[in-house]
Design an enzyme around this catalytic site. Sequence first.
Site, mmCIF file in Angstrom:
data_model
loop_
_atom_site.group_PDB
_atom_site.id
_atom_site.type_symbol
_atom_site.label_atom_id
_atom_site.label_comp_id
_atom_site.label_asym_id
_atom_site.label_seq_id
_atom_site.Cartn_x
_atom_site.Cartn_y
_atom_site.Cartn_z
ATOM 1 N N CYS A 141 -50.945 13.007 -6.917
ATOM 2 C CA CYS A 141 -52.188 12.219 -6.905
ATOM 3 C C CYS A 141 -53.121 12.647 -8.047
ATOM 4 C CB CYS A 141 -52.860 12.323 -5.531
ATOM 5 S SG CYS A 141 -54.135 11.072 -5.333
ATOM 6 N N HIS A 163 -48.840 10.962 -1.759
ATOM 7 C CA HIS A 163 -48.826 12.313 -1.176
ATOM 8 C C HIS A 163 -47.503 12.576 -0.440
ATOM 9 C CE1 HIS A 163 -53.004 13.544 -1.927
ATOM 10 N NE2 HIS A 163 -53.237 12.242 -1.900
ATOM 11 N N GLU A 175 -46.561 15.283 0.797
ATOM 12 C CA GLU A 175 -46.750 16.334 1.806
ATOM 13 C C GLU A 175 -47.187 15.804 3.169
ATOM 14 O OE1 GLU A 175 -48.602 15.652 -0.741
ATOM 15 O OE2 GLU A 175 -50.719 16.135 -0.501
#
Length: 521
Positions: A87, A177, A179
């Site tokens: 990002c 993202h 994660e």
Amino acid sequence: MNLSNNLNKILIIDFGSQFTQLITRRIRELGIFSEIVSHNKVKKANIIKQNVSGIILSGGPLNVYEINKFNFDKKILQLGIPVLGICFGHQILSKELGGKVKKSNHREFGLAEIKKVDNSKLTKNFFNKKNKNNVWMSHADQVSKMPKNFKVIASSKNSKLSIIENHNKKFYGVQFHPEVTHTNNGKILLSNFVFLICKMKKNWSSKDQKLKLIKEIKQQVGNNKVICGLSGGVDSSVVAQLLNKAIGKNLTCIFVNNGLLRKNEETEVINTFKKKLKINLIYVKAEKEFIKKLTNVYDPEKKRKIIGNLFIKIFERYAKKIKDVKFLAQGTLYPDLIESKSVTGSQTSKIKSHHNVGGLPEKMKLKLVEPLKFLFKDEVRKLGLELNLSKNIISRHPFPGPGLAIRMPGVITNEKIKILKEADYHFINELRKSNLYHKIWQAYAALLPVKTVGVMGDNRTYEHICLLRAITSEDGMTADFYNFDKKFMQNISNKIINNIKGINRVVYDITSKPPSTIELE
Ligand code: XMP
């Protein structure tokens, strides 16, 4: 700061994203050591001294052209170490290498579909059969021009450069993202980065960790005496047992009864640590001292500070009695550091004077030993099992250092403590009986600072409200309330009201974290 400079690691450079800790978690779940460092603090020279196998640039709230607001040493990008930008990290990587970033016409928050454009090691097994994937975006800016020698690996409707790479230089950027769990196969993408691109080998298991931590404790404290504040909770229990293994007789645990413990806690702690584990244990009865200091205090932060300070005073008092004590061991965890004051000094804002961190006086005479400060709760639990602590201790719900004080907003009185202890006891008992205790990450009863009218046996009552909270969570950083069925709720409400004088209403907290926190204060 460094848990271990000699371990190969993924270094996560933090630009203030709320997800930075999640990246670390995901990497550690892959069996790889990783550490967070602030973009303000990390320089090329520090990195050379460590065994950094890969670098991840986190997301963050900034705009890449707000140069005065951050200070990133771009020479880090010349080290030849693989870099993954996520990002904002993707944008800063692109900008620093000669690309361009601009405000998007369409800001993207939430799920977006990306389509494969080219092959990449980073995206092996990442796309579905249709060469697409759902990913989680959260950005207003986007990369509008790639740096030289980069190619597009995937695009979304609004962000043509969703994944880009320079394979030869090992630079990778993703606009979304990976994660967060909403990104499909996000973990596969991170795993490809770590294993296929950084070529790392697993180096992070509970057993490795145990041996490493014991070695580091020995190095830090040498032949000096250490006292350990034991609360009976998971974290301090694991710290005590680690120190017990590392330094044996030089460890004295101090268990302070501050009068704000759960029902029967003191007996359980003494039985486990003194009788079963044969650890040197001093039991300090300090209920009156704490309650006196807390009289008429209702401000949550003040409560936390008073309790933290008094703990330390008592520890220092006993350290003097034991003589020649140099260290105080505590069970501070990674999220404690992050939530108290960002561990990295980045933009993350302070939520509470959390845990063991906030209450420490600046001029504390004892040096701190905090072996768990880079671990998450689930890692601590695994470590505890590795240290042969019983499942009973390891799987207990977390209990905060300031205890019941932060579960009764408003002033603290002996009467309220007595009522609350009983309510909590009944709630937890019912959870155990219904086999729900282990499905829930943390549960407790709290007492609200208002009284309401009720009717019992045809009589008017005017009593306290008991609030019940039960949450599911991965590590306490985010949480959802647990969805009980009506029968359980009816039963627990009856149990509490029928058994405890002083409560005539039970309510259930249905907020998640964020926007609430787990504890009330
Ligand atoms: P919050 O309320 O911040 O809590 O969402 C997250 C987790 O941390 C625990 N907690 C504490 N633990 N000392 C501790 O040892 C503290 O001062 C403290 N405050 C909160 C809380 O119980 C939850 O598990």
